[in-house]
Design an enzyme around this catalytic site. Structure first.
Site, mmCIF file in Angstrom:
data_model
loop_
_atom_site.group_PDB
_atom_site.id
_atom_site.type_symbol
_atom_site.label_atom_id
_atom_site.label_comp_id
_atom_site.label_asym_id
_atom_site.label_seq_id
_atom_site.Cartn_x
_atom_site.Cartn_y
_atom_site.Cartn_z
ATOM 1 N N ARG A 27 9.269 -13.411 -8.671
ATOM 2 C CA ARG A 27 9.759 -12.285 -7.863
ATOM 3 C C ARG A 27 10.162 -12.714 -6.456
ATOM 4 O O ARG A 27 10.687 -11.901 -5.680
ATOM 5 C CB ARG A 27 8.682 -11.199 -7.770
ATOM 6 C CG ARG A 27 8.284 -10.625 -9.113
ATOM 7 C CD ARG A 27 7.190 -9.602 -8.941
ATOM 8 N NE ARG A 27 7.685 -8.399 -8.307
ATOM 9 C CZ ARG A 27 8.168 -7.342 -8.941
ATOM 10 N NH1 ARG A 27 8.246 -7.350 -10.244
ATOM 11 N NH2 ARG A 27 8.582 -6.291 -8.279
ATOM 12 N N GLU A 488 24.253 -19.475 -11.184
ATOM 13 C CA GLU A 488 22.957 -19.095 -10.612
ATOM 14 C C GLU A 488 21.898 -20.179 -10.732
ATOM 15 O O GLU A 488 21.007 -20.258 -9.893
ATOM 16 C CB GLU A 488 22.447 -17.756 -11.167
ATOM 17 C CG GLU A 488 21.994 -17.757 -12.597
ATOM 18 C CD GLU A 488 21.423 -16.405 -13.040
ATOM 19 O OE1 GLU A 488 20.893 -15.674 -12.202
ATOM 20 O OE2 GLU A 488 21.514 -16.101 -14.229
HETATM 21 C C1 AGP Z 1 20.341 -12.786 -14.690
HETATM 22 O O1 AGP Z 1 20.419 -14.100 -15.078
HETATM 23 C C2 AGP Z 1 20.276 -12.554 -13.268
HETATM 24 N N1 AGP Z 1 19.210 -13.253 -12.663
HETATM 25 C C3 AGP Z 1 20.535 -11.154 -12.740
HETATM 26 O O2 AGP Z 1 21.921 -11.022 -12.711
HETATM 27 C C4 AGP Z 1 19.930 -9.934 -13.480
HETATM 28 O O3 AGP Z 1 20.499 -9.792 -14.738
HETATM 29 C C5 AGP Z 1 20.152 -8.679 -12.621
HETATM 30 O O4 AGP Z 1 19.491 -8.816 -11.401
HETATM 31 C C6 AGP Z 1 19.707 -7.416 -13.307
HETATM 32 O O5 AGP Z 1 18.357 -7.437 -13.601
HETATM 33 P P1 AGP Z 1 17.713 -6.396 -14.600
HETATM 34 O O6 AGP Z 1 18.263 -6.672 -15.945
HETATM 35 O O7 AGP Z 1 16.238 -6.660 -14.520
HETATM 36 O O8 AGP Z 1 18.083 -5.042 -14.115
#
Ligand code: AGP
Length: 608
Positions: A27, A488
């Site tokens: 987190r 990323e």
């Molecule tokens: C995914 O690889 C990413 N780290 C990020 O784009 C993620 O999908 C996005 O923050 C949405 O998260 P969520 O699915 O928990 O809503």
């Protein structure tokens, strides 16, 4: 973003807090810290950087006591530093606070506190909370927290300890997640259930505007008016064992390899003969669904890419007009309210602030909400009218992999279910499609068995500075997802583009040796893709093609080719995503990146 944990009980406070923080590290990992109460004093250890730094400090100078709070930070206000690490304390060192979220009016609160002669040691928004609670403290921590939070604007989950009340942690939730784990002679709080699983499977999920007083043998909840709130305990299904890395070097690789089993499990749970069982939290009536005028999907990042695939599925199978929007955009536009739409929120964590804000915006317009969520009991699941769970198990790697393919699976199933209700597909077409779904896990395994081939291609391209990912139709979102995965975790620039659009501008970027990943599996746009690849080849691009087994044409066309087993066009994004995930993973590892904890990112994005 940011993880908080708190414990009261007989176990060693250092190991309980550290174990919780390790679980929450995804987190945020800019700094970390812990605090306890001992002999009437607040004792704090905190440090900039990865959790390992805190572990070292605690092994030299452990905390003592039976109560403690901890924090792992994703910096918003104030750079990553020792001073800006949480816990934050007030002037008199009477209270310590850990916080997940943002205090939007912190600047004006700080100015007022400074005028009243408070002195600040950090640049964080959180420190104002500690000063306010201290200022309001008479002899009741709960009351001083309630009084203080009435001044705060923003989103926050906080845990507070006080030197004069060493028998309790006071927690408050508004906008950011907070879960209480109920144990025997011990209780624990955390930002998500992964940090509780080593201690208990009995949890209480807090709602916005609720305060909790957590003691060793008692937990009590209150609303903003200080009135008692009764809350139910729930059992969680995830096991502590599922949180390990197993024999894999990274969570991301483990989660990539778990995908065939996730789909297998979902098939077992959700397909019964020719019928669909989308779970007990999916409670829209068939009539309601059959009468939908259109669907609006809103989500972020990888979940948005899944939603984009969903648009193709809903329109093709169920003939339902579908809009797709990025949550942070959806929230601020003024969508036309007509017909009987369904708003879908797609999210692994169930806590993404932008997606939650989009959901609330839609709810305020009295629209029906269906969410696709992985984390049980998360805020988005609780605030939706209906939820389909991803049943992918805990996803720890910051880059989403198994949750993505599970999202694609759920969208596929839902589109078939809607097609059945609307009679846009007949029974024999549906049973044919179910048969194709059931063949997926084996095909996914087959791809994973060829991981070495992908690694070899990754080696060739590991030093490239810029990648283009192209696809068409339902695999255009796959191209977007392939590019996101690569950038990323490897920090290499990558752009996803619809292949047919290249000639309208981006092809100017192509020169000798430019790497392009082209998704050219057998589909209705296959020939078009071949022409687009030819256009790139004639400009001397190096094209890595993802194609369908047995296709010899692309062998001649691509510089490198990776084959996936034959499957229908609408199911292909599930298979295509695996080599794209492996490609990103291996390039990142070869570049020595921290794959599971990429810089500047956090798994749960709880700030807007
Ligand atoms: C995914 O690889 C990413 N780290 C990020 O784009 C993620 O999908 C996005 O923050 C949405 O998260 P969520 O699915 O928990 O809503």
């Amino acid at each position: 973003m940011c993880g908080i944990v708190g414990y009261i009980g007989d176990k060693d406070i250092n190991s309980v807090l550290m174990a919780g923080l390790w679980r929450l590290e995804y987190r945020g990992y800019d700094s970390s810290g812990v605090a306890s109460v001992m002999d009437g004093d607040i004792d704090v250890r905190k440090v900039k950087g990865r959790l390992m730094n805190l572990q070292k400090i605690l092994s030299d100078k452990p905390l003592s006591g039976t109560i403690g709070i901890g924090h792992t930070r994703w910096a918003t206000h104030g750079e990553p530093s020792d001073q800006n690490a949480h816990p934050q304390v007030g002037c008199k060192n009477q209270v310590a606070v850990v916080h997940n979220g943002i205090i939007e009016n912190y600047y004006s609160l700080k100015e007022e506190l400074l005028k009243r002669k408070h002195f600040f040691k950090s640049d964080t928004d959180t420190e104002v909370i500690a000063h306010l609670i201290e200022e309001n403290y008479e002899d009741d921590l709960k009351e001083s927290v309630l009084k203080s939070i009435s001044k705060l604007k923003g989103s926050y989950a906080i845990a507070v300890i006080c030197n004069a009340e060493p028998d309790k942690i006071v927690v408050y939730k508004y906008g950011s997640p907070l879960i209480v784990g109920i144990g025997k002679n011990e209780n624990i709080i955390a930002s998500d259930i992964t940090a509780l699983l080593d201690h208990t499977k009995d949890i209480i999920t807090m709602n916005d505007g609720e305060l909790g007083v957590i003691q060793k043998n008692k937990v009590e909840f209150f609303n903003n008016e200080n009135k008692k709130v009764t809350k139910e305990k729930k059992k969680i299904k995830w096991s502590a064992e599922s949180l390990g890395k197993g024999d894999f070097p990274h969570y991301m690789l483990k989660e990539i390899h778990e995908q065939p089993n996730v789909i297998k499990k979902n098939i077992k749970l959700k397909i019964k003969g020719n019928e669909f069982n989308l779970g007990k939290n999916f409670n829209f009536s068939p009539k309601e669904l059959a009468n939908l005028s259109h669907i609006i999907i809103q989500a972020c990042g990888t979940s948005w890419h899944a939603g984009y695939v969903g648009k193709y599925l809903f329109e093709d199978f169920a003939r339902i007009r579908t809009e797709i929007d990025i949550s942070s955009e959806f929230r601020y536009r003024n969508p036309i309210r007509d017909g009987a739409p369904l708003v879908m929120a797609i999210t692994q964590s169930g806590e993404t602030a932008d997606t939650l804000a989009g959901l609330r915006e839609a709810k305020a317009k009295f629209l029906k909400i269906l969410s696709l969520v992985n984390v049980q009991g998360s805020t988005i699941a609780r605030e939706s009218d209906s939820t389909i769970y991803l049943d992918a198990g805990p996803e720890i790697g910051v880059a989403s992999t198994k949750a993505f393919t599970s999202q694609l699976f759920q969208l596929y199933l839902l589109s078939l279910y809607l097609a059945k209700l609307k009679w846009t597909l007949n029974d024999s077409e549906i049973s044919k499609k179910i048969k194709e779904i059931k063949a997926l896990p084996k095909k996914m395994k087959k791809i994973l068995e060829k991981e070495k081939e992908i690694k070899k291609i990754a080696k060739k391209f590991k030093n490239a500075k810029d990648f283009m990912f192209i696809g068409r139709g339902i695999n255009y979102p796959s191209a977007l997802e392939g590019a996101l995965k690569l950038k990323e975790i490897s920090y290499i620039h990558a752009t996803g583009y619809p292949a047919g659009e290249m000639k309208h501008g981006p092809i100017a970027l192509i020169s000798e040796g430019s790497p392009v990943v082209a998704i050219a599996t057998k589909s209705s746009v296959y020939e078009k893709m071949l022409s687009n690849i030819e256009e790139l080849k004639s400009r001397k691009a190096k094209v890595i093609v993802i194609g369908t087994e047995g296709d010899n044409i692309i062998k001649k066309l691509g510089n490198d080719v990776f084959y996936i087993p034959e499957c229908t066009e609408n199911l292909s994004p599930i298979l295509v995503s695996i080599p794209l995930q492996l490609f990103a993973y291996h390039i990142a590892v070869l570049n020595d990146r921290d794959v599971d904890r990429p810089r500047n990112l956090a798994k749960s994005v709880t700030v807007e």
